[in-house]
Scaffold this active site. Structure first.
Site, short mmCIF file in Angstrom:
data_model
loop_
_atom_site.label_atom_id
_atom_site.label_comp_id
_atom_site.label_asym_id
_atom_site.label_seq_id
_atom_site.Cartn_x
_atom_site.Cartn_y
_atom_site.Cartn_z
N LYS A 52 0.85 -1.20 0.00
CA LYS A 52 0.00 0.00 0.00
C LYS A 52 0.88 1.26 0.00
CE LYS A 52 -3.76 -2.47 2.26
NZ LYS A 52 -4.40 -2.90 3.50
N GLN A 96 -4.20 -1.55 9.89
CA GLN A 96 -4.25 -2.89 9.30
C GLN A 96 -4.83 -3.90 10.29
OE1 GLN A 96 -3.51 -3.59 6.08
NE2 GLN A 96 -4.01 -5.74 6.35
N ASP A 119 -10.91 3.15 5.02
CA ASP A 119 -11.35 1.75 4.97
C ASP A 119 -12.88 1.65 4.93
OD1 ASP A 119 -9.44 -0.36 4.97
OD2 ASP A 119 -8.81 0.18 7.01
N1 GUN Z 1 -7.16 -6.68 6.63
C1 GUN Z 1 -7.61 -7.38 5.56
N2 GUN Z 1 -8.23 -6.56 4.69
C2 GUN Z 1 -8.15 -5.32 5.21
C3 GUN Z 1 -8.61 -4.05 4.75
O1 GUN Z 1 -9.23 -3.88 3.70
N3 GUN Z 1 -8.33 -3.00 5.58
C4 GUN Z 1 -7.67 -3.15 6.76
N4 GUN Z 1 -7.46 -2.07 7.49
N5 GUN Z 1 -7.23 -4.32 7.21
C5 GUN Z 1 -7.48 -5.39 6.43
#
Ligand code: GUN
Length: 297
Positions: A52, A96, A119
């Site tokens: 990311k 995350q 998110d």
């Molecule tokens: N863990 C797995 N998918 C995601 C996501 O889309 N966002 C976040 N913050 N954590 C994740």
């Protein structure tokens, strides 16, 4: 003939359009900023977060990464989030998931400023999405919608069957496909671990989305003739490779592709779209927070 959906190509198009939106923001003196926060030693999470950050650099988003010791008290994570909430150069915050066990994930999701919640996991943003007035669509469901659109898969009137009811994918995607909107208007069925006669339901799908986190469990027997199969799974399974594992989806690709009309591969399907839609939300967030109209793809 079955067509394999190219998620990398669609994600590249999204990123290219976003570069133009970022130039619009730049002209107004705003550089979008995304903070990623990691409090976990899960190797997959570490990889996702670094990808990311690399994406941000590529398109001209200012990436900030904060990594917390997995033994640190939850208060340290909350202090970090408070600081990022207050920082005007940070427009998006991504914590995350999953977090370490001693941290209350729900409390963390509530503590992110809803305007910076790229998110789309804050209860305010979840509520808005369900009510049909979304601010930030969660990245994976939004990426699935963009893939369907890119391949002219009509959702209106379609039987969409989603296997998996997570807060990250299954539930928000079900709500999005249900909305009275051109990229919604589907008849949605959500299946999960307690669903009876699962194959009977999945075979009825025009659009079948696998998001249960179960390696290769959807096979040809579960896919209707000509269905569009979207595989959201990314599972690490032991394999005789340099890394000692390989990535497989929730769909048994070789088997399911005999039945499907369109199908996403893993990797190279939904994964790149999730990352692209995070950039999308960050650019949107920068526009909203600075009262600048930005065109979004
Ligand atoms: N863990 C797995 N998918 C995601 C996501 O889309 N966002 C976040 N913050 N954590 C994740």
């Amino acid at each position: 003939m079955t067509e394999v959906i190219d998620g990398n190509a669609v994600a590249s198009e999204v990123r290219e359009s976003l570069t133009e939106s970022i130039e619009t923001l730049d002209a107004e003196g705003v550089t979008p900023g995304l903070a990623t926060v990691l409090m976990s030693d899960d190797p997959a999470s570490e990889t996702y977060v670094s990808m990311k950050q690399r994406d941000c650099e590529e398109v001209g988003i200012n990436g900030i990464h904060v990594e917390l010791d997995t033994e640190a008290p939850a208060a340290e994570l909350h202090d970090t989030i408070d600081d990022l909430n207050d920082d005007p150069a940070v427009h998006g915050i991504l914590v995350q998931m999953p977090l370490v066990d001693h941290v209350d994930e729900r409390r963390v999701l509530r503590s992110v400023d809803p305007m910076k919640d790229v998110d789309g996991f804050h209860p305010e943003n979840v509520g808005r999405l369900v009510a049909g007035n979304d601010r930030y669509r969660p990245c994976t469901p939004h990426g699935v919608q963009k893939l369907l659109e890119a391949y002219d898969v009509e959702t209106e009137g379609a039987n969409a069957v989603i296997v998996g009811r997570s807060n990250i994918v299954g539930k928000p995607l079900a709500n999005l496909l249900l909305q009275k909107a051109p990229d919604g208007n589907a008849t949605v069925t959500v299946c999960h671990s307690r669903t009876e006669n699962l194959a009977e339901k999945t075979r009825n799908a025009d659009i079948l989305v696998a998001a249960a986190g179960m390696p290769e469990f959807i096979d040809a027997e579960m896919v209707g003739d000509g269905a569009t199969v979207i595989d959201v799974g990314i599972n690490r399974v032991d394999a005789d490779t340099d890394k000692g594992y390989e990535l497989v989806g929730d769909v048994d690709f070789e088997s399911a592709k005999e039945q499907a009309g369109l199908i996403t591969p893993v990797p190279g399907g939904v994964g790149p779209m999730t990352r692209a839609m995070l950039l999308y939300n960050t650019v949107k967030a920068a526009g909203l927070q600075n009262d600048i109209d930005v065109e979004l793809p």
